[in-house]
Write an enzyme that holds these catalytic residues in place. Structure first.
Site, PDB file in Angstrom:
ATOM      1  N   ARG A  96       0.783  -1.188  -0.058  1.00  0.00           N
ATOM      2  CA  ARG A  96       0.079  -0.063  -0.164  1.00  0.00           C
ATOM      3  C   ARG A  96       0.911   1.418   0.183  1.00  0.00           C
ATOM      4  O   ARG A  96       1.789   1.356   0.699  1.00  0.00           O
ATOM      5  CB  ARG A  96      -0.950   0.087   1.377  1.00  0.00           C
ATOM      6  N   ARG A 117      -6.761  19.495   5.557  1.00  0.00           N
ATOM      7  CA  ARG A 117      -5.737  19.466   6.292  1.00  0.00           C
ATOM      8  C   ARG A 117      -5.001  20.720   6.668  1.00  0.00           C
ATOM      9  O   ARG A 117      -5.240  21.707   5.863  1.00  0.00           O
ATOM     10  CB  ARG A 117      -4.725  18.586   5.182  1.00  0.00           C
ATOM     11  N   LYS A 167     -13.150   3.036   1.636  1.00  0.00           N
ATOM     12  CA  LYS A 167     -12.567   3.238   2.977  1.00  0.00           C
ATOM     13  C   LYS A 167     -13.762   3.809   3.791  1.00  0.00           C
ATOM     14  O   LYS A 167     -14.340   4.874   3.655  1.00  0.00           O
ATOM     15  CB  LYS A 167     -11.444   3.984   3.284  1.00  0.00           C
TER      16      LYS A 167
END
Length: 494
Positions: free
Chosen positions: A43, A84, A230
């Protein structure tokens, strides 16, 4: 290059291991060790590191797999619609309890003290509503909202901590109004296509519409990755069935779930996600902090071993390492530890009972009937393996869904198909030559079972395939075949 099963592949647990690759594991020799210890999928987390670095890691992963002659899946995990922190001076700043800061469109640092902190993309205030708490860095830093003015949010720091660049900004309980295709998301999707990723991890999926948007994005492209949604938002749980249906697999992203939800609710959500994925026959990855202590320690805690045990016992297809393998001090040992715990769980008779109880209901159609029959024959006879000839992967996936007691060997002429099957429970993949007759399929299956230690010359195997060959979704034949010493058969097989 012909890919095959080595002894270290045969001896892996049926539960797959996904390793995040980073500074600790990006070189070929380390990657080869990870594969030997149990890694099936590598990943790359695009939330950390630079594009050139990610491309080099992918190249090294592929070279490592080539040298070991095994298929290896590549999972590119894209950031998704997430707020972020911007780039900070010296990459970090200290925040003190009681300190006043403003979240907005720019940084303002005076004498090493942060007055303003940039948050991107814009729009955080729109998602705030009447919520009075904001989390930074996955909840490591908590802010109390005092007021807003324009696009700025005035806050008080609740706890002392170090804040680093690019860390997450989360409003617990809020559903982001950002378009799924943020600049960061599009950049990630383009990189996934450039490196021909096997899987694309879709962060912050809110409902099935987000998955459909990504499908549409790749609709007219020659790039057709497996989409792994996810599940990390409480608001996505009511849409779980629809999300899994539209996806090729899902991930239980416990890190963000633990930020968004009270911690005591996360274990039950994990079980719900695994149950639904099993029911729909889609692979599910359980992720986050499974061996967190091994970032710095050569041994895990007892609680971490129990966590892996519970995830495997619940029926997860794969378990994932994040910082433990990407930046930890003991990356090889951490994979070995995960491998050993999973193998031990799979020996437990209760684990078998759980798998059988979670088996999805039988579906109509010839392909489904053949794979159910293969599992039933394996349970009532002394065959050593089920060998599936598959072009698109469908035959192997249907067999995997049945969770048979014997090993499943997926034989395919396409390396891309073999890589796509690296995430699925119990599948051992072999890249073979094209076959045009079922007789040759049986010969190849017997040879693979014998050469890779699944069966001896005195044993029998089950062979399933679709005739005519190389047509996806046509599984229509099953044979119980002797392995024999040379894998050579008389003319009694059509």
């Amino acid at each position: 290059m012909k890919y095959s099963i080595n002894n270290f592949i045969k001896n892996r647990p049926k539960t797959k291991i996904v390793c995040t690759i980073g500074p600790s594991t990006g070189e070929i020799e380390i990657l080869k060790k990870l594969i030997k210890e149990g890694m099936s999928v590598a990943r790359l987390n695009l939330s950390h590191g630079e594009t050139k670095e990610h491309i080099r890691y992918v190249e090294n992963c592929r070279k490592s797999a080539e040298e070991l002659k095994v298929p290896l899946g590549i999972l590119i995990d894209i950031p998704g619609p997430k707020y972020r922190v911007g780039k900070l001076p010296n990459n970090s700043i200290s925040l003190k309890k009681g300190q006043k800061i403003i979240l907005g469109s720019e940084n303002e640092i005076e004498n090493g003290i942060a007055r303003k902190v940039k948050v991107w993309p814009e729009g955080l205030k729109k998602d705030l509503n009447k919520i009075k708490i904001i989390f930074l860095d996955d909840g490591a830093i908590k802010l109390n909202v005092q007021k807003t003015k324009g696009n700025e949010i005035f806050c008080t720091v609740i706890n002392t901590a170090l804040l680093k660049s690019n860390k997450s900004v989360t409003i617990p309980g809020s559903i982001s109004k950002l378009d799924y295709f943020t600049e960061e998301t599009v950049k990630g999707l383009k990189l996934a296509r450039k490196v021909n990723a096997t899987f694309v991890g879709l962060s912050f999926i809110r409902n099935e519409k987000d998955v459909k948007k990504v499908k549409e994005y790749f609709k007219n492209s020659d790039f057709n990755p497996q989409l792994i949604s996810k599940i990390e938002l409480p608001s996505s749980v009511p849409y779980l069935k629809e999300i899994i249906y539209e996806s090729d697999g899902v991930m239980v992203a416990r890190g963000d779930l633990g930020v968004q939800l009270p911690l005591e609710k996360v274990p039950r959500i994990q079980k719900i996600i695994i149950e639904e994925a099993n029911h729909q026959g889609k692979p599910v990855i359980t992720a986050t902090q499974m061996l967190e202590s091994m970032i710095e320690s050569p041994s895990p805690t007892r609680a971490e071993a129990t966590d892996i045990h519970n995830a495997v016992m619940d029926g997860t297809d794969a378990i994932m390492l994040s910082a433990e393998s990407a930046a930890g001090s003991y990356p090889v040992e951490v994979v070995s530890t995960m491998d050993k715990v999973a193998i031990e769980v799979e020996k437990d008779p209760i684990h078998r009972q759980v798998l059988e109880a979670a088996r999805p209901p039988s579906r109509r159609g010839v392909s489904n009937a053949i794979t159910v029959a293969a599992r039933e024959v394996a349970e009532t006879t002394n065959v050593k393996a089920i060998c599936c000839f598959t072009h698109s992967g469908t035959t192997a996936l249907l067999t995997c869904r049945e969770r048979p007691r014997v090993p499943i060997i997926a034989l395919t002429p396409k390396i891309g198909t073999a890589r796509r099957l690296t995430l699925n429970w119990g599948l051992h993949c072999v890249v073979t030559e094209e076959v045009e007759r079922f007789k040759m399929a049986v010969v190849s299956a017997a040879r693979a079972a014998r050469e890779h230690g699944f069966a001896s010359k005195k044993d029998k195997i089950i062979v399933t395939a679709g005739v005519p060959f190389n047509v996806p979704g046509t599984t229509n034949i099953l044979r119980v075949a002797p392995v024999r010493e040379q894998g050579i058969y008389d003319g009694d097989i059509d």
